[in-house]
Write a protein that holds these residues in place. Structure first.
Motif, PDB file in Angstrom:
ATOM      1  N   THR A   1      -0.039  19.284 -11.472  1.00  0.00           N
ATOM      2  CA  THR A   1       0.368  19.242 -12.873  1.00  0.00           C
ATOM      3  C   THR A   1       0.853  17.834 -13.199  1.00  0.00           C
ATOM      4  OG1 THR A   1       1.042  21.555 -12.720  1.00  0.00           O
ATOM      5  CG2 THR A   1       1.849  20.289 -14.611  1.00  0.00           C
ATOM      6  N   PRO A   2       0.032  17.066 -13.945  1.00  0.00           N
ATOM      7  CA  PRO A   2       0.474  15.718 -14.305  1.00  0.00           C
ATOM      8  C   PRO A   2       1.520  15.766 -15.425  1.00  0.00           C
ATOM      9  CG  PRO A   2      -1.928  15.934 -14.366  1.00  0.00           C
ATOM     10  CD  PRO A   2      -1.346  17.311 -14.335  1.00  0.00           C
ATOM     11  N   SER A   3       2.377  14.800 -15.397  1.00  0.00           N
ATOM     12  CA  SER A   3       3.288  14.549 -16.522  1.00  0.00           C
ATOM     13  C   SER A   3       3.278  13.035 -16.752  1.00  0.00           C
ATOM     14  CB  SER A   3       4.694  15.066 -16.213  1.00  0.00           C
ATOM     15  OG  SER A   3       5.228  14.432 -15.068  1.00  0.00           O
ATOM     16  N   PHE A   4       3.750  12.644 -17.928  1.00  0.00           N
ATOM     17  CA  PHE A   4       3.542  11.265 -18.345  1.00  0.00           C
ATOM     18  C   PHE A   4       4.858  10.662 -18.836  1.00  0.00           C
ATOM     19  CE2 PHE A   4      -0.046  14.046 -19.398  1.00  0.00           C
ATOM     20  CZ  PHE A   4      -0.989  13.550 -18.508  1.00  0.00           C
ATOM     21  N   ALA A   5       4.949   9.363 -18.590  1.00  0.00           N
ATOM     22  CA  ALA A   5       6.117   8.624 -19.068  1.00  0.00           C
ATOM     23  C   ALA A   5       5.667   7.217 -19.455  1.00  0.00           C
ATOM     24  CB  ALA A   5       7.193   8.586 -17.997  1.00  0.00           C
ATOM     25  N   PHE A   6       6.434   6.615 -20.334  1.00  0.00           N
ATOM     26  CA  PHE A   6       6.176   5.229 -20.739  1.00  0.00           C
ATOM     27  C   PHE A   6       7.328   4.375 -20.224  1.00  0.00           C
ATOM     28  CE2 PHE A   6       7.126   1.723 -23.640  1.00  0.00           C
ATOM     29  CZ  PHE A   6       5.913   1.045 -23.666  1.00  0.00           C
ATOM     30  N   VAL A   7       6.962   3.184 -19.744  1.00  0.00           N
ATOM     31  CA  VAL A   7       7.964   2.214 -19.341  1.00  0.00           C
ATOM     32  C   VAL A   7       7.546   0.854 -19.887  1.00  0.00           C
ATOM     33  CG1 VAL A   7       6.886   1.692 -17.107  1.00  0.00           C
ATOM     34  CG2 VAL A   7       9.331   1.313 -17.417  1.00  0.00           C
ATOM     35  N   SER A   8       8.503   0.152 -20.394  1.00  0.00           N
ATOM     36  CA  SER A   8       8.198  -1.182 -20.925  1.00  0.00           C
ATOM     37  C   SER A   8       7.834  -2.122 -19.789  1.00  0.00           C
ATOM     38  CB  SER A   8       9.400  -1.719 -21.697  1.00  0.00           C
ATOM     39  OG  SER A   8      10.527  -1.823 -20.832  1.00  0.00           O
ATOM     40  N   ARG A   9       7.235  -3.234 -20.151  1.00  0.00           N
ATOM     41  CA  ARG A   9       6.749  -4.146 -19.122  1.00  0.00           C
ATOM     42  C   ARG A   9       7.876  -4.756 -18.297  1.00  0.00           C
ATOM     43  NH1 ARG A   9       1.415  -4.908 -19.585  1.00  0.00           N
ATOM     44  NH2 ARG A   9       0.419  -4.453 -21.580  1.00  0.00           N
ATOM     45  N   ASP A  10       9.050  -4.801 -18.878  1.00  0.00           N
ATOM     46  CA  ASP A  10      10.170  -5.352 -18.108  1.00  0.00           C
ATOM     47  C   ASP A  10      10.933  -4.263 -17.368  1.00  0.00           C
ATOM     48  OD1 ASP A  10      11.451  -4.025 -20.119  1.00  0.00           O
ATOM     49  OD2 ASP A  10      12.413  -5.808 -20.976  1.00  0.00           O
ATOM     50  N   GLY A  11      10.503  -3.012 -17.506  1.00  0.00           N
ATOM     51  CA  GLY A  11      11.125  -1.909 -16.797  1.00  0.00           C
ATOM     52  C   GLY A  11      12.405  -1.417 -17.388  1.00  0.00           C
ATOM     53  N   LYS A  12      12.800  -1.942 -18.516  1.00  0.00           N
ATOM     54  CA  LYS A  12      14.105  -1.591 -19.060  1.00  0.00           C
ATOM     55  C   LYS A  12      14.069  -0.378 -19.971  1.00  0.00           C
ATOM     56  CE  LYS A  12      15.913  -6.302 -18.742  1.00  0.00           C
ATOM     57  NZ  LYS A  12      16.492  -7.444 -19.492  1.00  0.00           N
TER      58      LYS A  12
ATOM     59  N   PHE B   1       0.819  -1.211   0.000  1.00  0.00           N
ATOM     60  CA  PHE B   1       0.000   0.000   0.000  1.00  0.00           C
ATOM     61  C   PHE B   1       0.855   1.265   0.000  1.00  0.00           C
ATOM     62  CE2 PHE B   1      -2.662  -3.331   1.909  1.00  0.00           C
ATOM     63  CZ  PHE B   1      -3.704  -3.323   1.002  1.00  0.00           C
ATOM     64  N   THR B   2       1.709   1.341  -0.993  1.00  0.00           N
ATOM     65  CA  THR B   2       2.510   2.548  -1.229  1.00  0.00           C
ATOM     66  C   THR B   2       2.493   2.839  -2.718  1.00  0.00           C
ATOM     67  OG1 THR B   2       4.542   1.252  -1.431  1.00  0.00           O
ATOM     68  CG2 THR B   2       4.047   2.128   0.755  1.00  0.00           C
ATOM     69  N   LEU B   3       2.739   4.102  -3.023  1.00  0.00           N
ATOM     70  CA  LEU B   3       2.774   4.533  -4.414  1.00  0.00           C
ATOM     71  C   LEU B   3       4.138   4.237  -5.019  1.00  0.00           C
ATOM     72  CD1 LEU B   3       0.922   7.977  -4.138  1.00  0.00           C
ATOM     73  CD2 LEU B   3      -0.033   5.736  -4.765  1.00  0.00           C
ATOM     74  N   PRO B   4       4.177   4.121  -6.335  1.00  0.00           N
ATOM     75  CA  PRO B   4       3.025   4.141  -7.261  1.00  0.00           C
ATOM     76  C   PRO B   4       2.288   2.805  -7.262  1.00  0.00           C
ATOM     77  CG  PRO B   4       5.023   3.781  -8.482  1.00  0.00           C
ATOM     78  CD  PRO B   4       5.454   3.978  -7.055  1.00  0.00           C
ATOM     79  N   ILE B   5       1.041   2.872  -7.759  1.00  0.00           N
ATOM     80  CA  ILE B   5       0.245   1.659  -7.935  1.00  0.00           C
ATOM     81  C   ILE B   5       0.640   1.052  -9.278  1.00  0.00           C
ATOM     82  CG2 ILE B   5      -2.085   0.747  -8.166  1.00  0.00           C
ATOM     83  CD1 ILE B   5      -3.017   3.107  -6.404  1.00  0.00           C
TER      84      ILE B   5
ATOM     85  N   TRP C   1       6.164 -10.068 -11.494  1.00  0.00           N
ATOM     86  CA  TRP C   1       7.083 -10.970 -12.196  1.00  0.00           C
ATOM     87  C   TRP C   1       8.553 -10.722 -11.841  1.00  0.00           C
ATOM     88  CZ3 TRP C   1       2.895  -8.599 -14.503  1.00  0.00           C
ATOM     89  CH2 TRP C   1       1.860  -9.454 -14.919  1.00  0.00           C
ATOM     90  N   GLY C   2       8.769  -9.802 -10.927  1.00  0.00           N
ATOM     91  CA  GLY C   2      10.137  -9.539 -10.504  1.00  0.00           C
ATOM     92  C   GLY C   2      10.847  -8.500 -11.321  1.00  0.00           C
ATOM     93  N   HIS C   3      10.118  -7.835 -12.219  1.00  0.00           N
ATOM     94  CA  HIS C   3      10.747  -6.765 -12.987  1.00  0.00           C
ATOM     95  C   HIS C   3      10.915  -5.531 -12.098  1.00  0.00           C
ATOM     96  CE1 HIS C   3       8.551  -8.959 -16.433  1.00  0.00           C
ATOM     97  NE2 HIS C   3       9.840  -9.306 -16.467  1.00  0.00           N
ATOM     98  N   ARG C   4      12.078  -4.943 -12.162  1.00  0.00           N
ATOM     99  CA  ARG C   4      12.347  -3.769 -11.326  1.00  0.00           C
ATOM    100  C   ARG C   4      12.141  -2.497 -12.139  1.00  0.00           C
ATOM    101  NH1 ARG C   4      13.889  -2.570  -6.577  1.00  0.00           N
ATOM    102  NH2 ARG C   4      14.197  -4.777  -6.100  1.00  0.00           N
ATOM    103  N   PHE C   5      11.430  -1.577 -11.531  1.00  0.00           N
ATOM    104  CA  PHE C   5      11.137  -0.303 -12.167  1.00  0.00           C
ATOM    105  C   PHE C   5      11.797   0.817 -11.369  1.00  0.00           C
ATOM    106  CE2 PHE C   5       7.742  -3.185 -13.297  1.00  0.00           C
ATOM    107  CZ  PHE C   5       7.600  -2.980 -14.654  1.00  0.00           C
ATOM    108  N   GLU C   6      12.577   1.602 -12.079  1.00  0.00           N
ATOM    109  CA  GLU C   6      13.152   2.793 -11.460  1.00  0.00           C
ATOM    110  C   GLU C   6      12.103   3.899 -11.502  1.00  0.00           C
ATOM    111  OE1 GLU C   6      15.992   2.696  -9.875  1.00  0.00           O
ATOM    112  OE2 GLU C   6      16.184   0.585 -10.497  1.00  0.00           O
ATOM    113  N   LEU C   7      11.868   4.513 -10.369  1.00  0.00           N
ATOM    114  CA  LEU C   7      10.753   5.447 -10.217  1.00  0.00           C
ATOM    115  C   LEU C   7      11.256   6.886 -10.073  1.00  0.00           C
ATOM    116  CD1 LEU C   7       8.728   3.289  -7.677  1.00  0.00           C
ATOM    117  CD2 LEU C   7       8.484   3.352 -10.174  1.00  0.00           C
TER     118      LEU C   7
END
Length: 851
Positions: free
Chosen positions: A603-614, A558-562, A821-827
């Motif tokens: 002010t929202p901003s947007f980014a795309f990240v692949s499913r594997d986070g790479k 229960f922490t961001l991001p979702i 799935w264990g993919h790591r995402f840099e936030l």
């Protein structure tokens, strides 16, 4: 008739006389010109014995004054000084300044004694006028004529003749003599000195001699003379005087008999008075004939040793207010010795030219305050002011160290010794650091002098803005009311030092959390069951820490991001939120965010990240409308609007919050005329039932502005100090309710892509063109700012991008996460929700998921 012993002899004097003439030691002799008598003093009432006749011819003795030996030194030649202890190691220069509680010494220099004396020579003569009888036998022969029988002259007849004749020779003899007596002598020893100055306790000190050997004087009135009464008229031995045939004449033997008479008279016995000063004879009282030894002068005094009249450790009372060059004066008293003769009594003499003393008790005030930069969220911090953050502790520093006058003993040092009190005054309400004591604004708060810091707590209801915190350090000798001098009381007219520290009271922006996602897959995360308004209590916070970085109590997921993996239910770990679905959130502010034109800008901003986070890329967002297939979010063509209903069924805003907000609005935001005479109760009811259920526009996809209609007041209402307005306190903490959603089928392109140019060069655009990013997630990032009084050009507080701190990070935001799935995402700070870039809410309708 003057008794001999009346001037100047006494019984001691007469003892010499008696000894000379074998009188008893207890006899007293009175001498008169023509006779004398003797009586004993064993019986003072005994009548004198009948006089014995003085031998004739003793005419008596006469006395006259001769030379005089005299002198005096009756001026002490005294001087004194008043200095700071310790002597020869004086810390302070009293001419420039010495504080109270420090000590002084007084030191007096003077002659060791005073003296006056007069010795008088007594010149005397004794006169003898007497008769010396001398009988002469005169012998001679007498020749008488004879006749012979024949009638002729015969041989003469010789016969011896004799006769006697007595001659009375008048003899005059004078005996001269001299001796010395004391007409007066006064020796004066030091009794005490007194120094007077404002700085002393009682404004004076008495100094009695220490280690002082007073002068010693012995005077014995032995000065006298004793004369021989002489032989009287006497008869010299007879003498035969032979003559021839004639009677001889009587010879004149006056000189002879005078010489014999003089030999019969003993020389006059004389004695001086006896004077001994400091074991040194000044007047020798030993017996002498005719003439005594001349007396010596009284020696001139020497200066006393410096420890004789010295008194240290005279503490300046702390009630003495500052005074410049307080004048000094003094006296020294000499007392007479018991042996003094015919001398004046002792006296007190002034001591002049004593230095003044400046009393100047120093205090300094170079105070400070903590700067809570670690919690300062201002968009533009003010470097000239210390940041005080609402509902947080702060510290003031009240050092006793600092620079003062460049006098000996002053300068840069710790002056705590001279402080009576240290005080601080806040132009706003404060608590002590432990919140046990409340101080209303503008209260002078006493801080123990030994404490160099003091912690306070800033109540939440204090208005944001610029203030000056005042400090006042008061010297121990200050009068009841005393103006303060900034920094230090360099001017001794002041007894307090002041300082002022500029501070800024600043609010907070915090506690963002997602409270609901309309996506059906997430319904049971937030609701106890499907279609139920009852919340589970699950929300997604920025991190695991609260407003000040302390553990909040929530934990993963229960922490961001979702993102995929944030769903708590088994089997839903791979679920991401689909575009087109809204998520609800709320967050809090503290401070003056209760005005009608206050709000939050997101002010929202947007980014795309692949499913594997790479693969990660900031993106521009497009969506289609009935008239425009590609509308860029944030462009002039972007007309999409968003609305929020505050009091809707699934938002679960507590009615108490709504009621408190309505009551404050009634009393502060709307005048009675605006209410059209509506009562408070009616207004509150109408506010809750109607006003809060209206749609409130909040902007569009590229920018949200949460206005006052979406704000509730949640500050404290109970356990407030007396005098604090509970409505103001309640308004000091605000809660803002918001909602955000993306277009149902957005198009994602790398930020900066010229989509029109691409379409032109590629024969148009279709949803399947490779320029659009797929197979990943669309990340929505929030930049949250507070807006005061409608000034959107100058946002007040920053959630993330304040120059001095990052509240997002303080709340424990994790800058990397793993999905199911264990993919790591840099936030990035501000990332809120990962939306499925390949699925939208329409997909749910296409499979006929009930809504």
């Amino acid at each position: 008739m003057r008794p001999y012993n009346a001037n100047p002899a006494n019984a001691q004097i007469m003892a010499f006389y008696f000894a000379a003439y074998n009188f008893t030691a207890t006899s007293v002799t009175y001498q008169y010109p023509d006779h004398y008598w003797v009586y004993t003093d064993k019986d003072p009432g005994e009548e004198p014995k009948p006089p014995t006749e003085v031998p004739p011819g003793f005419a008596g003795c006469t006395i006259r004054d001769g030379r005089v030996v005299e002198g005096e030194r009756m001026t002490p030649e005294a001087s004194a000084m008043i200095r700071a202890d310790q002597r020869d190691r004086e810390v302070f220069d009293v001419l420039q300044g010495i504080p109270t509680s420090e000590s002084l010494y007084g030191s007096v220099s003077a002659n060791g004694y005073l003296h006056q004396y007069k010795f008088k020579e007594q010149l005397g003569s004794c006169v003898y006028d007497l008769t010396v009888s001398k009988t002469y036998t005169l012998k001679w022969q007498e020749s008488n004529a004879t006749s012979l029988p024949d009638g002729k002259p015969g041989p003469p007849a010789v016969r011896s003749r004799s006769d006697t004749e007595t001659v009375r020779y008048p003899v005059h003899i004078e005996r001269y003599f001299s001796y010395w007596v004391v007409e007066k002598i006064g020796i004066y020893a030091i009794e005490q000195a007194e120094l007077r100055n404002y700085a002393f306790q009682g404004e004076s000190i008495k100094i009695r001699p220490a280690g002082y050997v007073p002068p010693a004087l012995s005077v014995t009135a032995t000065g006298t003379y004793v004369s021989d009464p002489g032989p009287g008229n006497w008869t010299a031995s007879g003498q035969s005087v032979a003559g021839g045939f004639a009677k001889p004449s009587v010879p004149n033997d006056l000189n002879l008999v005078a010489g014999e008479t003089e030999r019969k008279i003993k020389p006059v016995q004389v004695r001086n008075d006896t004077v001994v000063f400091n074991s040194q004879p000044l007047m020798n009282g030993s017996p002498a004939e005719r003439k005594t030894e001349d007396p010596h002068k009284v020696p001139e005094p020497t200066r006393i040793a410096r420890d004789v009249l010295y008194k240290p450790n005279q503490v300046i009372p702390n009630r003495k207010i500052n005074r410049r060059a307080a004048p000094s004066s003094g006296t020294i008293t000499y007392m007479p010795l018991d042996a003094n003769v015919n001398a004046a009594p002792g006296d007190t003499y002034p001591v002049g030219d004593i230095n003044p003393v400046t009393v100047h008790t120093p205090v300094v005030n170079f105070s400070g305050a903590s700067d809570d930069a670690a919690h300062n969220q201002k968009t533009t911090p003010n470097p000239a002011r210390q940041a005080f953050i609402l509902d947080r502790p702060f510290t003031v520093t009240l050092p006793t160290y600092g620079p003062h006058q460049d006098y000996p003993g002053y300068g840069s040092r710790d002056y705590a010794k001279y402080f009576r009190s240290k005080e601080v005054r806040f132009p706003f309400d404060v608590y002590t650091g432990d919140r046990s004591v409340f101080y209303p604004k503008n209260t002078w708060i006493d801080i123990p002098v030994s404490r160099l810091t003091a912690e306070f707590f800033l109540p939440i209801w204090v208005d944001e803005g610029d203030y000056a915190v005042d400090y006042r350090n008061v010297a121990e000798n200050a009068p009841a009311s005393e103006p303060a001098e900034p920094g230090a009381n360099l001017d001794l007219a002041h007894h307090a030092a002041s300082d002022s520290v500029n501070v800024e009271v600043i609010g907070r922006l915090y506690d963002l959390h997602v409270t609901d996602i309309v996506d059906y897959n997430w319904e049971t995360v937030f609701r106890q069951r499907a279609d139920s308004p009852l919340p589970t209590g699950n929300t997604y916070w920025v991190g695991g820490q609260g407003i000040d970085g302390a553990a909040r109590g929530n934990s993963a997921p229960f922490t961001l991001p979702i993102l995929p993996g944030s769903h708590p239910r088994q089997g839903m770990k791979n679920v991401a939120v689909k575009t087109g679905y809204a998520f609800k959130f709320d967050l809090k502010t503290q401070g003056n965010m209760f005005g009608k034109k206050d709000g939050l800008r997101i002010t929202p901003s947007f980014a795309f990240v692949s499913r594997d986070g790479k693969r990660y890329a900031p993106v521009d967002l497009y969506y289609g409308t009935d008239r425009e297939p590609f509308v860029k979010v944030g462009s002039p063509a972007d007309k999409a609007e968003r609305y929020v209903i505050l009091n809707e069924r699934l938002r679960n805003v507590p009615e108490e919050e709504l009621g408190d907000t309505a009551r404050y609005a009634y009393g502060h935001h709307y005048g009675f005329a605006e209410m059209h005479n509506v009562s408070r109760r009616t207004f509150v009811t109408d506010y809750i039932e109607r006003f809060t259920k209206m749609k409130t526009p909040i902007g569009g996809i590229s920018r949200l502005l949460l206005p006052e209609q979406l704000r509730t007041l949640i500050g404290p209402k109970t356990d407030l100090p007396a005098g604090v307005d509970w409505e103001r306190a309640n308004a000091a903490r605000q809660k803002w309710y918001g909602e955000y959603s993306l277009p149902g089928d957005p198009y994602l392109v790398v930020r900066g892509t010229d989509l029109a140019e691409y379409g032109r060069t590629h024969g148009g655009l279709t949803r399947r063109d490779p320029i659009f990013l797929r197979d990943g997630y669309l990340i929505v990032n929030f930049n949250v700012e507070s807006i005061r009084d409608g000034d959107v050009a100058h946002p007040h507080l920053q959630y993330i991008h304040a120059p001095l701190m990052n509240q997002w990070a303080l709340e424990g935001y994790a800058r990397s996460k793993q999905d199911a799935w264990g993919h790591r995402f840099e936030l990035r700070d501000g990332d809120v929700v990962f939306f499925n870039a390949d699925k939208s809410y329409r997909d749910d309708f296409e499979v006929q998921v009930p809504h």
